[in-house]
Motif scaffolding. Structure first.
Motif, PDB file in Angstrom:
ATOM      1  N   SER A  18       0.926  -1.022  -0.032  1.00  0.00           N
ATOM      2  CA  SER A  18      -0.167  -0.480  -0.078  1.00  0.00           C
ATOM      3  C   SER A  18       1.051   1.186   0.394  1.00  0.00           C
ATOM      4  N   LEU A  19       1.512   1.225   0.126  1.00  0.00           N
ATOM      5  CA  LEU A  19       3.082   2.323   0.800  1.00  0.00           C
ATOM      6  C   LEU A  19       4.211   2.272  -0.719  1.00  0.00           C
ATOM      7  N   THR A  20       3.860   1.844  -1.194  1.00  0.00           N
ATOM      8  CA  THR A  20       4.579   1.454  -2.524  1.00  0.00           C
ATOM      9  C   THR A  20       4.024   2.468  -3.511  1.00  0.00           C
ATOM     10  N   GLY A  21       5.169   2.958  -3.696  1.00  0.00           N
ATOM     11  CA  GLY A  21       4.701   3.948  -4.730  1.00  0.00           C
ATOM     12  C   GLY A  21       4.792   3.908  -6.454  1.00  0.00           C
ATOM     13  N   LYS A  22       4.807   2.420  -7.337  1.00  0.00           N
ATOM     14  CA  LYS A  22       4.768   1.361  -7.944  1.00  0.00           C
ATOM     15  C   LYS A  22       3.744   0.351  -7.985  1.00  0.00           C
ATOM     16  N   ALA A  23       2.961   0.708  -9.329  1.00  0.00           N
ATOM     17  CA  ALA A  23       2.059  -0.811  -8.945  1.00  0.00           C
ATOM     18  C   ALA A  23       2.728  -1.778  -9.736  1.00  0.00           C
ATOM     19  N   SER A  24       3.385  -1.720 -11.229  1.00  0.00           N
ATOM     20  CA  SER A  24       3.312  -2.490 -12.204  1.00  0.00           C
ATOM     21  C   SER A  24       4.161  -3.860 -11.029  1.00  0.00           C
ATOM     22  N   TYR A  25       4.323  -5.387 -11.463  1.00  0.00           N
ATOM     23  CA  TYR A  25       4.936  -6.281 -10.761  1.00  0.00           C
ATOM     24  C   TYR A  25       4.337  -6.075  -8.878  1.00  0.00           C
ATOM     25  N   TYR A  26       4.015  -4.913  -8.782  1.00  0.00           N
ATOM     26  CA  TYR A  26       4.366  -4.720  -7.197  1.00  0.00           C
ATOM     27  C   TYR A  26       2.568  -5.267  -6.474  1.00  0.00           C
ATOM     28  N   LYS A  27       1.810  -4.401  -6.892  1.00  0.00           N
ATOM     29  CA  LYS A  27       1.477  -4.527  -6.307  1.00  0.00           C
ATOM     30  C   LYS A  27      -0.544  -5.304  -7.360  1.00  0.00           C
ATOM     31  N   GLN A  28      -0.362  -5.702  -8.324  1.00  0.00           N
ATOM     32  CA  GLN A  28      -0.434  -6.875  -9.681  1.00  0.00           C
ATOM     33  C   GLN A  28      -1.716  -6.586  -9.031  1.00  0.00           C
ATOM     34  N   ASN A  29      -2.681  -7.350  -8.732  1.00  0.00           N
ATOM     35  CA  ASN A  29      -3.947  -7.915  -8.710  1.00  0.00           C
ATOM     36  C   ASN A  29      -4.279  -7.682  -7.202  1.00  0.00           C
ATOM     37  N   PHE A  30      -3.630  -7.462  -5.688  1.00  0.00           N
ATOM     38  CA  PHE A  30      -3.430  -8.416  -5.040  1.00  0.00           C
ATOM     39  C   PHE A  30      -4.270  -7.004  -4.386  1.00  0.00           C
ATOM     40  N   GLY A  31      -5.314  -6.659  -4.280  1.00  0.00           N
ATOM     41  CA  GLY A  31      -5.299  -5.204  -3.320  1.00  0.00           C
ATOM     42  C   GLY A  31      -6.980  -5.993  -3.168  1.00  0.00           C
ATOM     43  N   PRO A  32      -8.003  -5.346  -2.383  1.00  0.00           N
ATOM     44  CA  PRO A  32      -7.623  -3.702  -1.400  1.00  0.00           C
ATOM     45  C   PRO A  32      -6.531  -3.534  -0.523  1.00  0.00           C
ATOM     46  N   PHE A  33      -5.665  -2.843  -0.709  1.00  0.00           N
ATOM     47  CA  PHE A  33      -5.322  -2.391  -0.452  1.00  0.00           C
ATOM     48  C   PHE A  33      -5.060  -1.397   1.121  1.00  0.00           C
ATOM     49  N   ALA A  34      -4.421  -1.416   1.783  1.00  0.00           N
ATOM     50  CA  ALA A  34      -4.625  -0.916   3.452  1.00  0.00           C
ATOM     51  C   ALA A  34      -5.169   0.475   3.157  1.00  0.00           C
ATOM     52  N   PRO A  35      -5.683   1.044   3.902  1.00  0.00           N
ATOM     53  CA  PRO A  35      -6.462   2.247   3.928  1.00  0.00           C
ATOM     54  C   PRO A  35      -6.136   2.939   4.246  1.00  0.00           C
ATOM     55  N   GLU A  36      -6.644   4.426   4.853  1.00  0.00           N
ATOM     56  CA  GLU A  36      -5.235   5.893   5.094  1.00  0.00           C
ATOM     57  C   GLU A  36      -4.204   5.826   4.773  1.00  0.00           C
ATOM     58  N   VAL A  37      -3.402   5.160   3.462  1.00  0.00           N
ATOM     59  CA  VAL A  37      -2.186   5.375   2.375  1.00  0.00           C
ATOM     60  C   VAL A  37      -3.072   6.602   2.022  1.00  0.00           C
ATOM     61  N   TYR A  38      -1.916   7.655   1.384  1.00  0.00           N
ATOM     62  CA  TYR A  38      -1.462   8.355   0.481  1.00  0.00           C
ATOM     63  C   TYR A  38      -0.287   8.428  -0.179  1.00  0.00           C
ATOM     64  N   HIS A  39      -0.312   9.117  -1.152  1.00  0.00           N
ATOM     65  CA  HIS A  39       0.329   9.417  -2.266  1.00  0.00           C
ATOM     66  C   HIS A  39       1.239  10.993  -2.650  1.00  0.00           C
ATOM     67  N   ALA A  40       2.348  11.897  -2.543  1.00  0.00           N
ATOM     68  CA  ALA A  40       3.058  12.412  -2.841  1.00  0.00           C
ATOM     69  C   ALA A  40       3.797  12.394  -3.928  1.00  0.00           C
ATOM     70  N   PRO A  41       3.959  12.945  -4.608  1.00  0.00           N
ATOM     71  CA  PRO A  41       5.094  13.203  -5.903  1.00  0.00           C
ATOM     72  C   PRO A  41       6.127  13.099  -5.536  1.00  0.00           C
ATOM     73  N   ALA A  42       7.272  12.467  -5.925  1.00  0.00           N
ATOM     74  CA  ALA A  42       8.203  12.216  -5.635  1.00  0.00           C
ATOM     75  C   ALA A  42       9.035  13.136  -6.825  1.00  0.00           C
ATOM     76  N   PRO A  43      10.228  13.485  -5.906  1.00  0.00           N
ATOM     77  CA  PRO A  43      10.993  14.325  -6.677  1.00  0.00           C
ATOM     78  C   PRO A  43      11.851  13.846  -8.655  1.00  0.00           C
ATOM     79  N   TYR A  44      12.096  14.480  -8.801  1.00  0.00           N
ATOM     80  CA  TYR A  44      12.490  13.555 -10.886  1.00  0.00           C
ATOM     81  C   TYR A  44      13.014  14.567 -11.439  1.00  0.00           C
ATOM     82  N   PRO A  45      13.883  15.524 -10.919  1.00  0.00           N
ATOM     83  CA  PRO A  45      14.387  16.572 -11.439  1.00  0.00           C
ATOM     84  C   PRO A  45      14.330  15.719 -13.692  1.00  0.00           C
ATOM     85  N   TYR A  46      15.423  14.560 -13.403  1.00  0.00           N
ATOM     86  CA  TYR A  46      15.412  14.156 -15.145  1.00  0.00           C
ATOM     87  C   TYR A  46      13.883  13.626 -15.370  1.00  0.00           C
TER      88      TYR A  46
END
Length: 432
Positions: free
Chosen positions: A151-179
């Protein structure tokens, strides 16, 4: 995966028959033994290991001091469960890590078994201390494969697949990625926008960040960004958790990557290289925060296993007595110079980035369009393996080659490995 060695092939057939496909492998190489920066497969082929079990072997494979410590502990006892009958190695290691963690305040240390456990327990502790339910993580992050970790991981491919529903009250902010066009200020504004529109900061227990995003592609969080989020979290009563599971224990040239910025988090999670390959993880942080859960709220049957704690003490001895942080800094300079030359030579090397000896190449089809080139990264890894070099990929697009050289690697091993990487990239570009 193409296999050329008979024993490897036999074992691979067993793997396909008896091991679920979800347990993926980067390389079809079955390890027979390992020493220092080298591994040998079951058919006797030797490789330079620039993956280190995903950043676990910072002190190298089979360091004599680690082996000696584990053997000595093995002869005494292998398990007691710290919650039943405690033992000295646990408290000695807890003391040393508390003293090594940044911050001029009293600290305590909890031991667990896996990185995901460390992250989950850090969140539990933060919720217990603040009385708040919500947690914020960053996009491009990785925090484990358990329910809360995914739920905390901010990458869907591989890791999240169709494993949900995920834990509630988890939110994501954008990570800096200058490139990729996300500046520090854009990322900070994204966090502020999250607080304005999605979750009230007064309901947020913690912000969890990797000082260098690992699976996300070795994206370092700048000093400016880390200082700003420290100010934001402090002003809102939010705990700052630094996930140092991959970036800790000298991987960036400091014991903790967050130390480069001068920012002091409330809690730090650690694992991987803490015990040189034995399963050990933990949380270290402010004593009053760590003490928030009531007795019985923390622990685990194998948490802080005595063999792993003995290894952890030996690892810290190696750092202190063999000058490993200085070696790490020198290694970082060599890696940056060599990989910088690859960037100058090949336009498909879009960016060299990281922090100290935690460094990676992002490969693209064209330096102007910056279109990701995951096939080029895969071809480079396969050609490097044929040349006797083990590497790993990372990144949202699978186009980042990360370099995790053991900090104990000799100068000759480092240069030989880099030469093999350069040759593998050249071949991959020609064939692609």
């Amino acid at each position: 995966m193409a296999l050329v060695d008979s024993r490897n092939q036999t074992l691979w057939q067993l793997r396909e028959r008896y091991v679920p496909r979800g347990v993926a492998q980067a390389h079809p190489v079955f390890v027979a033994r390992a020493e220092g920066s080298r591994i040998w497969d079951v058919d006797g082929k030797e490789y330079l290991d620039f993956a280190g079990g995903i950043g676990v072997m910072n002190v190298g494979h089979g360091h004599p001091r680690v082996l000696q410590a584990v053997r000595a502990q093995l002869e005494r006892f292998t398990h007691a469960c710290f919650q039943v009958t405690p033992y000295e190695a646990y408290v000695r290691l807890a003391e040393r890590l508390a003293k090594l963690a940044p911050g001029d305040f009293s600290k305590k240390t909890l031991f667990l078994t896996t990185g995901a456990e460390a992250v989950e327990n850090a969140v539990k502790i933060a919720r217990a201390y603040t009385g708040r339910p919500a947690v914020v993580a960053l996009t491009h992050s990785f925090h484990g494969r358990t329910l809360l970790g995914m739920s905390l991981t901010g990458k869907a491919s591989y890791y999240k697949q169709n494993f949900g529903p995920f834990a509630p009250e988890v939110y994501h902010a954008p990570a800096p990625y200058p490139y990729r066009g996300v500046s520090d200020e854009m990322a900070l504004e994204g966090l502020r926008e999250l607080f304005r529109t999605t979750v009230d900061p007064e309901r947020v227990a913690a912000l969890v960040v990797e000082p260098v995003l690992g699976e996300g592609g070795f994206i370092p969080l700048s000093e400016t960004y880390l200082r700003e989020i420290r100010e934001i979290t402090a002003s809102q009563g939010i705990l700052l958790i630094a996930d140092e599971i991959q970036s800790g224990f000298g991987r960036t040239g400091r014991m903790w990557a967050v130390e480069h910025s001068g920012v002091v988090p409330d809690l730090i999670t650690f694992a991987k290289s803490v015990a040189a390959g034995l399963p050990l993880s933990g949380v270290v942080g402010r004593a009053e925060v760590m003490d928030a859960p009531k007795p019985g709220g923390l622990g685990g049957t194998y948490a802080g296993n005595p063999l792993a704690c003995a290894a952890g003490l030996a690892v810290l001895d190696i750092f202190e007595e063999e000058g490993l942080l200085e070696r790490a800094k020198a290694l970082g300079r060599v890696l940056w110079q060599a990989l910088g030359r690859l960037k100058d030579r090949f336009p498909q090397v879009g960016e060299v980035r990281g922090l100290g000896p935690m460094v990676a190449l992002e490969l693209v089809r064209d330096s102007k369009t910056r279109e990701p080139a995951p096939d080029l990264a895969q071809a480079t890894l396969e050609e490097a393996r044929r040349r006797g070099l083990i590497l790993l990929k990372a990144g949202m697009y699978g186009n980042v080659i990360r370099v995790l050289v053991p900090l104990v690697a000799t100068e000759a091993e480092v240069h030989e490995g880099l030469a093999r990487l350069s040759a593998a990239l050249e071949v991959a570009l020609k064939e692609g």
